[in-house]
Design a protein around this motif. Structure first.
Motif: not given
Length: 108
Positions: A68-93
């Protein structure tokens, strides 16, 4: 696209659509409503969808308040943290491209 990434992006899309800075509904409440709606549409248990961000993104995101904190940071300020975490968990091409597409369209 992997199911894990698809689940998380669906939750984030729902949060983005339902969360408003000008209306003080807590992001937590929006997330719960979104996860329930997705689970109902798919005919699965709430926990099945919630596991995508509770357990399957560990150790980067530990438990729901961190998500929730990461989602709120993303919505409030465009923080890239959540995107980076998701990219690090990518499973397929297709995952990295879909993640970038989602966050790029969200910023527009």
């Amino acid at each position: 696209m992997s199911q894990k990434i698809d689940d998380v992006l669906q939750v984030l899309a729902g949060i983005r659509g339902g969360y408003r800075k000008d209306k003080p509904e807590p992001l937590r409440r929006v997330r719960i409503r979104v996860v329930r709606q997705i689970a109902k549409q798919r005919g699965v248990d709430y926990q099945t969808i919630a596991d995508a961000y509770i357990r399957r993104l560990a150790p980067d995101i530990k438990r729901t308040p961190a998500f929730d904190r990461l989602a709120e940071e993303w919505l409030a300020s465009g923080s890239p943290s959540l995107q980076r975490i998701l990219e690090s968990h990518a499973l397929d091409r297709g995952d990295p491209a879909r993640i970038r597409e989602f966050f790029t369209s969200a910023a527009a």
